[in-house]
Design an enzyme around this catalytic site. Sequence first.
Site, mmCIF file in Angstrom:
data_model
loop_
_atom_site.group_PDB
_atom_site.id
_atom_site.type_symbol
_atom_site.label_atom_id
_atom_site.label_comp_id
_atom_site.label_asym_id
_atom_site.label_seq_id
_atom_site.Cartn_x
_atom_site.Cartn_y
_atom_site.Cartn_z
ATOM 1 N N LYS A 115 0.849 -1.204 0.000
ATOM 2 C CA LYS A 115 0.000 0.000 0.000
ATOM 3 C C LYS A 115 0.880 1.247 0.000
ATOM 4 O O LYS A 115 0.609 2.228 -0.710
ATOM 5 C CB LYS A 115 -0.932 -0.015 1.221
ATOM 6 C CG LYS A 115 -2.029 -1.085 1.116
ATOM 7 C CD LYS A 115 -2.742 -1.353 2.444
ATOM 8 C CE LYS A 115 -3.691 -2.547 2.298
ATOM 9 N NZ LYS A 115 -4.310 -2.964 3.576
ATOM 10 N N GLN B 192 -4.298 -1.647 9.848
ATOM 11 C CA GLN B 192 -4.225 -2.998 9.280
ATOM 12 C C GLN B 192 -4.668 -4.032 10.314
ATOM 13 O O GLN B 192 -4.228 -4.009 11.458
ATOM 14 C CB GLN B 192 -2.777 -3.278 8.823
ATOM 15 C CG GLN B 192 -2.607 -4.556 8.035
ATOM 16 C CD GLN B 192 -3.317 -4.553 6.693
ATOM 17 O OE1 GLN B 192 -3.404 -3.537 6.019
ATOM 18 N NE2 GLN B 192 -3.847 -5.703 6.303
ATOM 19 N N ASP C 13 -11.062 2.451 4.421
ATOM 20 C CA ASP C 13 -11.250 1.000 4.430
ATOM 21 C C ASP C 13 -12.741 0.628 4.419
ATOM 22 O O ASP C 13 -13.108 -0.519 4.180
ATOM 23 C CB ASP C 13 -10.631 0.424 5.715
ATOM 24 C CG ASP C 13 -9.580 -0.631 5.437
ATOM 25 O OD1 ASP C 13 -9.476 -1.065 4.280
ATOM 26 O OD2 ASP C 13 -8.878 -1.013 6.389
#
Length: 294
Positions: A53, A97, A120
């Site tokens: 990412k 994450q 997200d």
Amino acid sequence: MANSNSKIIDGKLISSQIIEEIKTELKTLAVKPGLALILAGNNPASEIYVRNKEKKCKELGYYSIVERLDKAISEAQLLDLIDKLNKDSKIHGILVQFPLPKHISEMNVLEAVDYRKDVDGFHPINSGRLVIGEKCFLPCTPAGIHELLKRRKVQTSGKNVVVLGRSNIVGKPIAGILMQKNKNANATVTICHSATENISDYTKRADIIIAAIGKANFLKGDMVKNGVVIVDVGINRIEDKASEKGYKIVGDIDFDECYPKASLITPVPGGVGPMTIAMLMKNTLDSAAKKIYN
Ligand code: GUN
């Protein structure tokens, strides 16, 4: 349209087209999109995801920061960091994450992220808005699946979609997206899961199957009808003595069996996988451009 004469839905190609579209849009945007990535602990898979990412942010010229935190970090410290990033005007997207160390509540962390920076799409405000059909950040993997279907001109309106798996990250949100009343959705969606009896009864009737159950080669050729569209979200490592590494990555679909019956099918790797980061970059761009929330 992308690769439209092949039965294979090429996620690598389609994701690179999305990245090119983002580059074009960036030229017209006065603000530099900023993404904060938070990694707590040293889960090897998470390390790779975060590195990829970060690399994509660099390629696009985004402002990005990576907070690598010790696995012993307290929940309060993590929440403080999120609060600081919520207030940072250079940051338009915050991604924590998962999985997090066991002593930290994932729900508390999800809810701490400002939903207007939740690229997200995991904050309950965004998942709730998704269900009721309001503008929101869509989770990246389901958004990527939807893009694949749209760009390969798969008709979903009135079709039977069977989703295998009810995770909050893929199964539930893709079902939510495809059941909405709009021309790119409007499907009759069934979610099958670990307690579903006679799964074949559902999959055999499906026009579109989205498999996200994490079971290697689960969907067999005799479980699907001719002409089915299959999207494989699985990433499973299985032993492969013939390979140097001793393993190979396969999806939730038995590709060799399903390929002859499918009208369109995603490969693993190179199908859904590359779409996830592309959609994260798109969500971050949309956040910087205030397209979702003001
Ligand atoms: N862990 C596995 N998939 C994901 C994802 O899409 N987002 C985050 N934040 N963590 C994950």
